[in-house]
Design an enzyme around this catalytic site. Structure first.
Site: not given
Ligand code: GLU
Length: 475
Positions: A74, A98, A110, A70
């Site tokens: 993020k 997640k 990340k 996807r």
């Molecule tokens: N620091 C957030 C996490 O670990 C980042 C969330 C995101 O990128 O939207 O979930």
């Protein structure tokens, strides 16, 4: 710098992989698909010089993209001296799972910069951040459509605003430039409720858990959250908000707080607000008046309590202290606080764990809302709020005309109110956290081979990701 963090002999990355492997075995997932899902899609290391106090200093950072099934991928950007490539890869993998668990349609990523932000001025941090953002953007690791960072340990809305502005100047023709990063200040395209989102998510998850008496009983507890004894490790943004909401709104008793300089304990409960301001003023918990101070703070992890909330960094509950943990439920507000070895020990001891990949997803859920808000170029509620409010008034007038009675003021205020952005964000977050836990509980109870919520959560994530791999015909 650059070495992998060793946790009980396993790196953080291996620890996450082992936990995922357990779920792969349970569902007998095709090993080729499993290997493809577990692999980190790409990772970049950048080194760049920045002039600091008339000297050139070299900074090193990483951005890992774990999955692209996807898009965008993020995940936050972390500023710390614990950052290394392995850590960033492990955290990117956690982001993939997640997002799948809470149904956020993103891949996982990340980033991290090896830096102690405390050693730099605001102006220096701005120059470093802008330079890092430029490196990421020009190398394809920052864009509203493919890779969208967010705050993490050591970064906040200030850094996100600098990143957004750098991207805008590089690509002014990109009409969605503001969506290249989330967690921005509200005046710069951020969303209301973001700062407290992860802590709120922890609260909503625990509220939902206590709506399932059979699960509460399995965790050797009963009743509601009211009066439950809670110990929090790390009173940063996530730990502070989770503890504050649980104490103020659910009647939990925060009996212990663990910080970098030690811990404080009071069986009658600690005021989270007072502790928070004490930490801001004094840099730690030492000297806090209304509780006992314990210099070896980590001992408090082993203290008798109902709910233990590790809310700082990875690897705090290991094979060494897991046999002594007395909490009945561990709520993983941090990413990776329980190592793989510790997880096995705790499971055998019947201690329930609400896993990180579910429990701290409140952040990414609300940041998903921010990204959508940015793409739609309008804040939530702007078009319909007044309309809903007027309709509420019409309903009240009709009800009063029909019954001849006056509607009580308290009900009137709820009925004749259009939802604003904060209302919608909170309700969307609550709904997402509830639904995800219901799915985790159902999955756990659906198979005699699943003994814990973590495996159940990973089973859900793997099934969704594998499905999307198969649907797009990678196999
Ligand atoms: N620091 C957030 C996490 O670990 C980042 C969330 C995101 O990128 O939207 O979930």
């Amino acid at each position: 710098m650059g070495n992998s963090t060793q946790i009980s002999g396993l790196s953080f990355r291996q620890s996450v992989d082992h936990m995922v492997d357990r779920a792969i075995q349970v569902i007998n997932l095709d090993l080729d698909i499993a290997t493809a899902i577990k692999a980190c899609s790409s990772v970049i290391q950048v080194s760049f010089p920045v002039k600091i106090k008339d000297k050139l200093e070299l900074f090193t950072g990483w951005r890992a993209v774990h999955s692209i099934h996807r898009l965008p991928s993020k995940g936050g950007i972390r500023y710390a001296t614990t950052v290394n490539q392995m850590e960033v890869e492990a955290l990117a993998a956690l982001m993939t799972y997640k997002c799948a668990i809470v149904d956020v349609p993103f891949g996982g990523s990340k980033g991290g910069l090896y830096i102690d932000p405390a050693n730099y001025t605001r102006d220096e941090l701005e120059r470093i951040t802008r330079r890092f953002a430029r490196e990421l953007a020009t190398k394809g690791f920052l864009s509203p459509s493919t890779n969208v960072p967010a705050p993490d340990v050591g970064t906040g809305q200030r850094e996100m605003a600098w990143i957004a502005d750098t991207y805008k100047h590089l690509y002014p023709d990109d009409i969605n430039h503001i969506a290249c990063v989330t967690g921005k200040p509200i005046a710069h395209g951020g969303i209301r409720g973001r700062t407290e989102a992860t802590g709120r998510g922890v609260q909503f998850a625990l509220q939902e858990f206590f709506r399932h008496p059979a699960e509460v009983k399995k965790a050797q507890m009963d009743g509601t959250l009211e009066g439950k004894r809670v110990i929090v490790q790390g009173l940063g943004n996530v730990g502070y908000h989770a503890a504050k909401f649980l104490a103020e709104e659910d009647g939990c008793r925060i009996i212990g707080i663990i910080e970098r300089d030690g811990a404080i304990f009071n069986a009658d409960g600690i005021s989270v607000m007072d502790a928070h301001f004490h930490i801001i003023e004094n840099g730690g918990v030492k000297g806090f008046a209304d509780a006992d101070y314990i210099a070896a703070g980590h001992q408090l992890l082993e203290m008798e309590c109902d709910i233990l909330i590790p809310a700082a960094l990875e690897g705090v509950i290991t094979a060494e202290n897991a046999p002594n943990i007395k909490a009945k439920l561990i709520a993983e507000a941090a990413n990776g606080p329980v190592t793989f070895d510790a997880d096995q020990i705790l499971r055998e001891r019947g201690i329930a764990i609400l896993p990180d990949a579910y429990l701290n997803a409140g952040g990414v859920i609300v940041l998903y809302f921010e990204w959508i808000r940015n793409l739609s170029h309008i804040r939530f509620g702007r078009i319909e709020r007044r309309f809903d409010e007027t309709r509420g008034h019409h309903i009240i007038q009709a009800l009063e005309a029909l019954t001849g009675d006056k509607i009580p003021e308290s009900i009137l205020q709820k009925l004749a109110r259009g939802a604003d952005e904060s209302d919608l964000v909170i309700s969307g977050l609550d709904d997402s956290m509830r639904l995800a836990l219901q799915e985790i509980i159902n999955t756990r109870n659906s198979s005699a081979n699943i003994h814990d919520y973590r495996t159940a959560a990973y089973v859900i994530a793997l099934q969704k990701i594998a499905r999307s791999y198969l649907d797009i015909g990678v196999y």
